[in-house]
Write a protein that holds these residues in place. Sequence first.
Motif, PDB file in Angstrom:
ATOM      1  N   GLU A  44       0.828  -1.202   0.000  1.00  0.00           N
ATOM      2  CA  GLU A  44       0.000   0.000   0.000  1.00  0.00           C
ATOM      3  C   GLU A  44       0.867   1.259   0.000  1.00  0.00           C
ATOM      4  OE1 GLU A  44      -3.311   0.559  -0.326  1.00  0.00           O
ATOM      5  OE2 GLU A  44      -3.364  -1.578  -0.807  1.00  0.00           O
ATOM      6  N   ALA A  45       1.933   1.245   0.786  1.00  0.00           N
ATOM      7  CA  ALA A  45       2.833   2.405   0.836  1.00  0.00           C
ATOM      8  C   ALA A  45       3.483   2.642  -0.525  1.00  0.00           C
ATOM      9  CB  ALA A  45       3.895   2.196   1.909  1.00  0.00           C
ATOM     10  N   VAL A  46       3.902   1.573  -1.178  1.00  0.00           N
ATOM     11  CA  VAL A  46       4.519   1.699  -2.505  1.00  0.00           C
ATOM     12  C   VAL A  46       3.501   2.231  -3.513  1.00  0.00           C
ATOM     13  CG1 VAL A  46       5.478   0.373  -4.424  1.00  0.00           C
ATOM     14  CG2 VAL A  46       6.291  -0.050  -2.102  1.00  0.00           C
ATOM     15  N   LYS A  47       2.271   1.719  -3.449  1.00  0.00           N
ATOM     16  CA  LYS A  47       1.224   2.196  -4.355  1.00  0.00           C
ATOM     17  C   LYS A  47       0.964   3.681  -4.153  1.00  0.00           C
ATOM     18  CE  LYS A  47      -1.250  -2.201  -4.769  1.00  0.00           C
ATOM     19  NZ  LYS A  47      -2.480  -2.938  -4.409  1.00  0.00           N
ATOM     20  N   GLU A  48       0.912   4.112  -2.888  1.00  0.00           N
ATOM     21  CA  GLU A  48       0.693   5.533  -2.606  1.00  0.00           C
ATOM     22  C   GLU A  48       1.824   6.387  -3.164  1.00  0.00           C
ATOM     23  OE1 GLU A  48      -0.140   6.335   1.517  1.00  0.00           O
ATOM     24  OE2 GLU A  48      -1.634   4.731   1.609  1.00  0.00           O
ATOM     25  N   LYS A  49       3.071   5.916  -2.998  1.00  0.00           N
ATOM     26  CA  LYS A  49       4.210   6.674  -3.521  1.00  0.00           C
ATOM     27  C   LYS A  49       4.142   6.769  -5.045  1.00  0.00           C
ATOM     28  CE  LYS A  49       7.403   5.722   0.260  1.00  0.00           C
ATOM     29  NZ  LYS A  49       8.634   5.044   0.675  1.00  0.00           N
ATOM     30  N   ILE A  50       3.751   5.677  -5.688  1.00  0.00           N
ATOM     31  CA  ILE A  50       3.634   5.681  -7.154  1.00  0.00           C
ATOM     32  C   ILE A  50       2.565   6.666  -7.585  1.00  0.00           C
ATOM     33  CG2 ILE A  50       2.890   4.293  -9.124  1.00  0.00           C
ATOM     34  CD1 ILE A  50       4.318   1.904  -7.779  1.00  0.00           C
ATOM     35  N   ILE A  51       1.422   6.651  -6.891  1.00  0.00           N
ATOM     36  CA  ILE A  51       0.328   7.559  -7.242  1.00  0.00           C
ATOM     37  C   ILE A  51       0.760   9.007  -7.065  1.00  0.00           C
ATOM     38  CG2 ILE A  51      -1.956   8.356  -6.495  1.00  0.00           C
ATOM     39  CD1 ILE A  51      -2.623   5.379  -5.951  1.00  0.00           C
ATOM     40  N   ILE A  52       1.439   9.300  -5.967  1.00  0.00           N
ATOM     41  CA  ILE A  52       1.909  10.677  -5.726  1.00  0.00           C
ATOM     42  C   ILE A  52       2.891  11.096  -6.810  1.00  0.00           C
ATOM     43  CG2 ILE A  52       3.304  12.097  -4.161  1.00  0.00           C
ATOM     44  CD1 ILE A  52       1.965  10.550  -1.840  1.00  0.00           C
ATOM     45  N   SER A  53       3.788  10.195  -7.184  1.00  0.00           N
ATOM     46  CA  SER A  53       4.763  10.491  -8.243  1.00  0.00           C
ATOM     47  C   SER A  53       4.052  10.754  -9.568  1.00  0.00           C
ATOM     48  CB  SER A  53       5.737   9.321  -8.378  1.00  0.00           C
ATOM     49  OG  SER A  53       6.577   9.497  -9.479  1.00  0.00           O
ATOM     50  N   GLN A  54       3.058   9.928  -9.890  1.00  0.00           N
ATOM     51  CA  GLN A  54       2.319  10.117 -11.134  1.00  0.00           C
ATOM     52  C   GLN A  54       1.554  11.433 -11.123  1.00  0.00           C
ATOM     53  OE1 GLN A  54       0.023   6.482 -11.324  1.00  0.00           O
ATOM     54  NE2 GLN A  54       1.542   5.489 -12.615  1.00  0.00           N
ATOM     55  N   GLU A  55       0.991  11.804  -9.969  1.00  0.00           N
ATOM     56  CA  GLU A  55       0.279  13.073  -9.876  1.00  0.00           C
ATOM     57  C   GLU A  55       1.230  14.246 -10.114  1.00  0.00           C
ATOM     58  OE1 GLU A  55      -1.570  12.889  -6.034  1.00  0.00           O
ATOM     59  OE2 GLU A  55      -3.329  11.830  -6.809  1.00  0.00           O
ATOM     60  N   ARG A  56       2.451  14.149  -9.582  1.00  0.00           N
ATOM     61  CA  ARG A  56       3.448  15.211  -9.826  1.00  0.00           C
ATOM     62  C   ARG A  56       3.788  15.309 -11.309  1.00  0.00           C
ATOM     63  NH1 ARG A  56       7.260  13.318  -5.089  1.00  0.00           N
ATOM     64  NH2 ARG A  56       6.167  14.190  -3.325  1.00  0.00           N
ATOM     65  N   HIS A  57       3.979  14.151 -11.944  1.00  0.00           N
ATOM     66  CA  HIS A  57       4.299  14.155 -13.373  1.00  0.00           C
ATOM     67  C   HIS A  57       3.145  14.744 -14.187  1.00  0.00           C
ATOM     68  CE1 HIS A  57       7.438  11.096 -12.315  1.00  0.00           C
ATOM     69  NE2 HIS A  57       8.112  11.874 -13.140  1.00  0.00           N
ATOM     70  N   ILE A  58       1.930  14.405 -13.819  1.00  0.00           N
ATOM     71  CA  ILE A  58       0.769  14.949 -14.524  1.00  0.00           C
ATOM     72  C   ILE A  58       0.716  16.459 -14.357  1.00  0.00           C
ATOM     73  CG2 ILE A  58      -1.766  15.040 -14.480  1.00  0.00           C
ATOM     74  CD1 ILE A  58      -1.695  12.011 -13.871  1.00  0.00           C
ATOM     75  N   GLN A  59       0.998  16.941 -13.145  1.00  0.00           N
ATOM     76  CA  GLN A  59       0.993  18.377 -12.894  1.00  0.00           C
ATOM     77  C   GLN A  59       2.063  19.071 -13.744  1.00  0.00           C
ATOM     78  OE1 GLN A  59       1.602  19.372  -8.796  1.00  0.00           O
ATOM     79  NE2 GLN A  59       1.023  21.500  -9.066  1.00  0.00           N
ATOM     80  N   ARG A  60       3.247  18.481 -13.813  1.00  0.00           N
ATOM     81  CA  ARG A  60       4.317  19.065 -14.644  1.00  0.00           C
ATOM     82  C   ARG A  60       3.915  19.087 -16.113  1.00  0.00           C
ATOM     83  NH1 ARG A  60       8.979  15.629 -11.903  1.00  0.00           N
ATOM     84  NH2 ARG A  60       9.104  16.714  -9.930  1.00  0.00           N
ATOM     85  N   LEU A  61       3.312  17.994 -16.581  1.00  0.00           N
ATOM     86  CA  LEU A  61       2.881  17.944 -17.980  1.00  0.00           C
ATOM     87  C   LEU A  61       1.802  18.997 -18.257  1.00  0.00           C
ATOM     88  CD1 LEU A  61       2.779  14.091 -18.578  1.00  0.00           C
ATOM     89  CD2 LEU A  61       4.347  15.732 -19.607  1.00  0.00           C
ATOM     90  N   ASN A  62       0.885  19.173 -17.318  1.00  0.00           N
ATOM     91  CA  ASN A  62      -0.149  20.202 -17.496  1.00  0.00           C
ATOM     92  C   ASN A  62       0.476  21.590 -17.569  1.00  0.00           C
ATOM     93  OD1 ASN A  62      -2.370  18.509 -17.622  1.00  0.00           O
ATOM     94  ND2 ASN A  62      -2.697  18.526 -15.416  1.00  0.00           N
ATOM     95  N   GLU A  63       1.491  21.842 -16.757  1.00  0.00           N
ATOM     96  CA  GLU A  63       2.182  23.130 -16.806  1.00  0.00           C
ATOM     97  C   GLU A  63       2.875  23.314 -18.150  1.00  0.00           C
ATOM     98  OE1 GLU A  63       4.768  23.086 -13.426  1.00  0.00           O
ATOM     99  OE2 GLU A  63       3.122  23.326 -11.997  1.00  0.00           O
ATOM    100  N   LEU A  64       3.493  22.250 -18.656  1.00  0.00           N
ATOM    101  CA  LEU A  64       4.145  22.341 -19.966  1.00  0.00           C
ATOM    102  C   LEU A  64       3.128  22.600 -21.077  1.00  0.00           C
ATOM    103  CD1 LEU A  64       6.757  19.448 -19.716  1.00  0.00           C
ATOM    104  CD2 LEU A  64       7.234  21.890 -19.907  1.00  0.00           C
ATOM    105  N   VAL A  65       1.979  21.959 -20.991  1.00  0.00           N
ATOM    106  CA  VAL A  65       0.928  22.166 -21.993  1.00  0.00           C
ATOM    107  C   VAL A  65       0.476  23.624 -21.969  1.00  0.00           C
ATOM    108  CG1 VAL A  65      -1.479  21.609 -22.560  1.00  0.00           C
ATOM    109  CG2 VAL A  65       0.132  19.774 -22.075  1.00  0.00           C
ATOM    110  N   ARG A  66       0.262  24.178 -20.754  1.00  0.00           N
ATOM    111  CA  ARG A  66      -0.143  25.581 -20.651  1.00  0.00           C
ATOM    112  C   ARG A  66       0.922  26.499 -21.254  1.00  0.00           C
ATOM    113  NH1 ARG A  66      -0.852  24.690 -15.130  1.00  0.00           N
ATOM    114  NH2 ARG A  66      -2.688  23.443 -14.875  1.00  0.00           N
ATOM    115  N   SER A  67       2.175  26.198 -20.957  1.00  0.00           N
ATOM    116  CA  SER A  67       3.266  27.015 -21.490  1.00  0.00           C
ATOM    117  C   SER A  67       3.289  26.961 -23.013  1.00  0.00           C
ATOM    118  CB  SER A  67       4.588  26.523 -20.910  1.00  0.00           C
ATOM    119  OG  SER A  67       5.669  27.156 -21.533  1.00  0.00           O
TER     120      SER A  67
END
Length: 108
Positions: A47-70
């Motif tokens: 469960e801890a590993v899954k949570e870390k993966i989800i948090i990492s993916q959310e960060r990557h999605i946020q970065r990609l959204n920022e790049l798209v806006r740029s």
Amino acid sequence: MSKPILLVCLLVILIVTSQFEWRQPLVELDTATSSSQKQQQISDREEAVKEKIIISQERHIQRLNELVRSLQLQLLQCKGENETQNATKSYHLNKQFIEVERKQILEG
């Protein structure tokens, strides 16, 4: 062998075997509890590993959204510059066309 010694030997054998039988279920209970705890620990780690993966993916999605806006802003800027250049070229072409027509009228 006398009867009292035989009885004592049998009594000792009975006590030893009964003790062995009583301890065996306790050992099985301990191993079952231990196994259950290990399974819980493994489950908690997963469960801890899954949570870390989800948090990492959310960060990557946020970065990609920022790049798209740029990139969208850059595209809008390019379109604006392009329209400005096209308007300027159109203005100059119209101005040149008008000058050519004036010359033809004056010459003709």
